[in-house]
Design an enzyme around this catalytic site. Structure first.
Site, PDB file in Angstrom:
ATOM      1  N   ASP A  27     -57.917 -35.355  56.901  1.00  0.00           N
ATOM      2  CA  ASP A  27     -56.211 -36.138  57.177  1.00  0.00           C
ATOM      3  C   ASP A  27     -55.593 -35.906  56.000  1.00  0.00           C
ATOM      4  O   ASP A  27     -54.826 -36.921  55.574  1.00  0.00           O
ATOM      5  CB  ASP A  27     -56.029 -37.470  57.929  1.00  0.00           C
ATOM      6  CG  ASP A  27     -57.195 -37.813  58.997  1.00  0.00           C
ATOM      7  OD1 ASP A  27     -57.122 -37.116  59.974  1.00  0.00           O
ATOM      8  OD2 ASP A  27     -57.217 -38.622  59.530  1.00  0.00           O
ATOM      9  N   GLU A  78     -54.705 -37.172  61.794  1.00  0.00           N
ATOM     10  CA  GLU A  78     -54.927 -38.373  62.839  1.00  0.00           C
ATOM     11  C   GLU A  78     -53.194 -38.669  63.132  1.00  0.00           C
ATOM     12  O   GLU A  78     -52.327 -38.484  62.328  1.00  0.00           O
ATOM     13  CB  GLU A  78     -54.985 -39.509  61.833  1.00  0.00           C
ATOM     14  CG  GLU A  78     -54.824 -40.552  62.659  1.00  0.00           C
ATOM     15  CD  GLU A  78     -55.304 -42.093  61.700  1.00  0.00           C
ATOM     16  OE1 GLU A  78     -54.865 -43.195  62.686  1.00  0.00           O
ATOM     17  OE2 GLU A  78     -55.758 -41.578  60.318  1.00  0.00           O
ATOM     18  N   LYS A 141     -57.061 -35.523  66.215  1.00  0.00           N
ATOM     19  CA  LYS A 141     -57.392 -36.945  65.821  1.00  0.00           C
ATOM     20  C   LYS A 141     -56.465 -38.151  66.927  1.00  0.00           C
ATOM     21  O   LYS A 141     -55.942 -38.584  65.863  1.00  0.00           O
ATOM     22  CB  LYS A 141     -58.389 -37.114  65.812  1.00  0.00           C
ATOM     23  CG  LYS A 141     -58.312 -37.760  64.222  1.00  0.00           C
ATOM     24  CD  LYS A 141     -59.067 -37.481  63.663  1.00  0.00           C
ATOM     25  CE  LYS A 141     -59.205 -37.607  61.999  1.00  0.00           C
ATOM     26  NZ  LYS A 141     -58.813 -39.759  61.555  1.00  0.00           N
ATOM     27  N   LYS A 144     -59.607 -43.097  64.060  1.00  0.00           N
ATOM     28  CA  LYS A 144     -59.747 -43.461  62.900  1.00  0.00           C
ATOM     29  C   LYS A 144     -60.951 -42.151  62.254  1.00  0.00           C
ATOM     30  O   LYS A 144     -60.535 -41.354  61.895  1.00  0.00           O
ATOM     31  CB  LYS A 144     -59.960 -44.342  61.924  1.00  0.00           C
ATOM     32  CG  LYS A 144     -58.520 -45.425  62.228  1.00  0.00           C
ATOM     33  CD  LYS A 144     -59.004 -46.609  61.734  1.00  0.00           C
ATOM     34  CE  LYS A 144     -57.787 -47.716  61.409  1.00  0.00           C
ATOM     35  NZ  LYS A 144     -56.840 -47.850  63.235  1.00  0.00           N
ATOM     36  N   VAL A 169     -58.788 -37.861  52.961  1.00  0.00           N
ATOM     37  CA  VAL A 169     -57.901 -39.651  53.004  1.00  0.00           C
ATOM     38  C   VAL A 169     -58.173 -40.409  54.208  1.00  0.00           C
ATOM     39  O   VAL A 169     -58.392 -39.543  55.539  1.00  0.00           O
ATOM     40  CB  VAL A 169     -56.473 -39.833  52.097  1.00  0.00           C
ATOM     41  CG1 VAL A 169     -56.655 -39.524  51.008  1.00  0.00           C
ATOM     42  CG2 VAL A 169     -55.598 -38.885  53.375  1.00  0.00           C
ATOM     43  N   THR A 170     -57.964 -41.319  54.332  1.00  0.00           N
ATOM     44  CA  THR A 170     -58.233 -42.502  52.669  1.00  0.00           C
ATOM     45  C   THR A 170     -60.005 -42.884  52.556  1.00  0.00           C
ATOM     46  O   THR A 170     -60.614 -42.855  54.006  1.00  0.00           O
ATOM     47  CB  THR A 170     -57.834 -43.635  53.482  1.00  0.00           C
ATOM     48  OG1 THR A 170     -58.196 -44.828  54.320  1.00  0.00           O
ATOM     49  CG2 THR A 170     -56.427 -43.179  53.166  1.00  0.00           C
ATOM     50  N   CYS A 174     -60.439 -43.415  57.335  1.00  0.00           N
ATOM     51  CA  CYS A 174     -60.937 -42.119  58.270  1.00  0.00           C
ATOM     52  C   CYS A 174     -62.365 -41.807  57.946  1.00  0.00           C
ATOM     53  O   CYS A 174     -63.004 -41.035  58.463  1.00  0.00           O
ATOM     54  CB  CYS A 174     -60.025 -41.042  58.346  1.00  0.00           C
ATOM     55  SG  CYS A 174     -58.570 -41.891  59.123  1.00  0.00           S
TER      56      CYS A 174
END
Length: 674
Positions: A27, A78, A141, A144, A169-170, A174
């Site tokens: 992410d 995400e 996705k 998370k 992150v974070t 995630c």
């Protein structure tokens, strides 16, 4: 190369097995790392947000190191589809409900970089500093964790990945969620602590400790320093492409394009020189014009620096002539990924059985006395003759695997529905599966891994959530062991095949396998049921006239006669019985005592033209003795050259079979024994 590891990892060194380790970059999106993104708008502190953004530089260095070391690299994002149908209300409004003064904008709202955390928006994209290369997968996705409602598990096991380095992150959200999920799936995981950050230092610090707590209960953590140090010891020395014959396997070409002066134009020139040879005339039904083939390459077309080209850049391939090359999704996806289609290869046009044809010019690569075998003889001969890096075709009851075995190459019958099969003319749609023919198991595996995925326009395509998930053994088959069964009746094997197969079984034991007994009654019953069912289906879908090949014509006549005697009522009864038998066999693969693969010869013997002429119907029935079970039970299977026999050094093909969806585990074991 000596085994690599991160020696300063906690609680102990973390191994980086060759070809089995991936850096997962989680992410690293504008919405989380740049001002005016979703994370910035929710964050209470400018200083805290800058700490999160500071992971961009070390993560970029870690990615560069991983690329240099040849690790797999996978990126995640995400975000949600535009209508937010994959977004639970709890995730969307919980924070705003708890603190509406701070959380004024929620997921899906319009922000300065487009709709927040919505796919297609500018903020959803990955920041430029860690931009994925074109051959690095990107996993979108909705949750998370990376495993929720995605094909991440299949993405990993299809590539043989067992060890994960995590960055991104974070940390507390995630990264931690993916780490915990991966632990449950059996992967070995190590978080690179300087390549991840979060919005609460106290929680981040506790999460970092948790990654390696309790002597590795969940996994490992480590800074990126030892990874960078390992990469510093690797030097890529450019080499000159050799003149004349060279290795056109996928792995070799990808390496050569990046480390030498080899270009796709040189490879295509070589391929077309081979195609022009008289012995290649039996292979192709259509040859793509050389200049047209090269024009399909993505921009830039012919370059020295191809570090950021798609996965199949410059890789030549063929497809069997039953593919609609203008409209097949598989062909389109390959061309979009830089592959070069050189032509369509011949098949036996009636789909009658697994002998292929009996024309003397179409013989084994090893001897003019022996048949090529199987209606997919063209794709197998194309790879055996070096006319492409891989070929795509269909397999019904061994019609691709058998010619692959007789040609000394790899034939991989993919689990039905895991590769798109639209716009491919089928003889038996209920059991026909896409097959990959290649020179090595890793090459066949690479084609599967890059092309797999559900196709909503294909009625036979299987959704990811229907694929069974089994825990990964990070040790691999050799160290972790595997359990295998062999057929109970080997009476049809020729003496040479019998001794060759015995050597394979002994090798399996030496390399970590444990042989277990298996009740073959379900397989025997299914094989007897499937033959007549396939005969009926062939008649239902065949549009071919009677073959001019006398042996094939006799088989057609026998198939027609048998099919005419099978009433529709019996077909449906047999289908129901077959399902029950499949359930019975699959139960033998479950639990700690379950087997991983069935190991068998691909065929019981390699017939000569003379043997086939004397008994075409009987030989045709014999050849599918072992291959038929995979189609009957919707299994995956791969055949490879195990050894050679006799004065002609004919190849002996051994086959590995496993339940539907267990392709990754099966390929792991096949690679060990290859």
């Amino acid at each position: 190369m000596a085994p690599l590891s991160l020696i300063t990892a906690k609680p102990c060194p973390f191994a980086l097995p060759e070809n089995r380790t991936a850096l997962v970059v989680i992410d690293m999106q504008k919405d989380f790392l740049l001002k005016n993104g979703y994370g910035y708008l929710q964050c209470p502190s400018e200083q805290v947000f800058e700490q999160v953004s500071s992971v961009i530089e070390p993560t970029a260095k870690a990615i560069a190191a991983a690329r240099k070391l040849g690790l797999h690299i996978i990126h995640t994002r995400e975000g949600h589809v535009s209508d937010l149908s994959d977004l639970p209300p709890t995730k969307r409004i919980r924070q705003a409900t708890a603190n509406p003064d701070r959380h004024k904008l929620v997921i899906g709202a319009d922000g300065p970089m487009g709709r927040l955390l919505v796919r297609g928006s500018d903020g959803h994209d990955i920041v430029d500093e860690v931009k994925p290369l074109k051959d690095e997968p990107v996993l979108d996705k909705p949750g998370k964790g990376s495993f929720y409602n995605t094909d991440f598990h299949q993405m990993l096991v299809s590539r043989g990945i067992t060890h994960l380095l995590l960055a991104g992150v974070t940390t507390e959200c995630c990264v931690a969620t993916t780490f915990r999920e991966a632990n449950d799936h059996g992967f070995e995981c190590c978080v690179l602590t300087d390549c991840t950050g979060g919005f609460d230092n106290t929680i981040v610090s506790a999460t970092m400790d948790l990654f390696c707590a309790y002597d590795g209960l969940l996994g490992y953590n480590c800074t990126s320093k030892p990874l960078l140090e390992l990469a510093a010891t690797v030097s890529a020395i450019p080499t000159s492409a050799s003149e004349g014959v060279f290795d056109i396997s996928i792995a070799s070409l990808r390496t050569a394009y990046r480390t030498s002066n080899l270009t796709p134009a040189t490879v295509v020139e070589y391929i077309y020189e081979q195609i022009a040879k008289p012995e290649s005339a039996v292979v192709f039904s259509k040859i793509i014009d050389k200049e047209v083939a090269l024009k399909t390459l993505p921009e830039p077309a012919i370059v020295a620096d191809v570090a950021d080209m798609p996965y199949f850049y410059g890789i030549p391939f063929t497809v069997s002539e039953n593919f609609d090359i203008e409209n097949s999704k598989l062909v389109k996806d390959l061309l979009a990924s830089g592959a070069i289609l050189v032509g369509s290869t011949k098949i036996e046009p009636t789909g009658a059985g697994v002998i292929g044809v009996t024309i003397a010019e179409i013989s084994s690569e090893y001897s003019a006395e022996y048949i090529a075998g199987g209606y997919s003889y063209g794709p197998a001969l194309a790879i055996a003759k070096g006319l492409g890096s891989f070929s795509l075709t269909l397999d019904t009851d061994g019609s691709a695997r058998i010619p692959a075995a007789f040609s000394g190459v790899v034939g991989y019958n993919v689990s039905k529905g895991l590769l798109p099969s639209d716009k491919i003319a089928k003889f038996c749609p209920s059991v026909d599966t896409v097959a990959i023919i290649a020179t090595t198991v890793p090459d066949a595996r690479a084609v599967f891994a890059e092309l797999r995925g559900q196709d909503l326009t294909d009625p036979y395509s299987v959704p990811d959530r229907a694929i069974p998930i089994k825990s990964v053994d990070f040790r691999g088959p050799k160290d972790g062991g595997f359990r295998f069964a062999v057929p109970d009746d080997l009476s049809l094997l020729s003496p040479d095949y019998r001794s060759a197969f015995a050597a394979v079984v002994e090798k399996a034991r030496v390399l970590g396998g444990t042989q277990v007994e298996l009740d073959w009654s379900a397989v025997t019953k299914a094989s007897k049921l499937l033959g007549p069912m396939l005969d009926v289906e062939r008649m239902a879908f065949s549009t071919a006239s009677e073959s001019s090949d006398p042996a094939v014509a006799k088989i057609q006549e026998a198939i027609s006669a048998l099919a005419a005697e099978v009433p529709a009522l019996k077909v449906f009864q047999d289908i129901d019985t077959l399902r029950a038998l499949k359930t019975e066999l699959y139960s033998k693969f479950e639990g700690a005592a379950g087997i991983d693969v069935i190991i068998s010869p691909t065929a019981p013997y390699h017939p000569t033209f003379a043997e086939l002429e004397a008994n075409p119907v009987g030989v045709n029935a014999d050849l599918s003795l072992f291959t038929k079970l995979t189609n009957a039970f919707e299994m995956c299977a791969v055949t490879l050259k195990a050894n050679e026999y006799g004065p002609l050094k004919l190849p002996f093909g051994v086959m590995f079979s496993a339940p539907m969806g267990m392709d990754g585990r099966m390929l792991d074991i096949a690679e060990v024994l290859a």
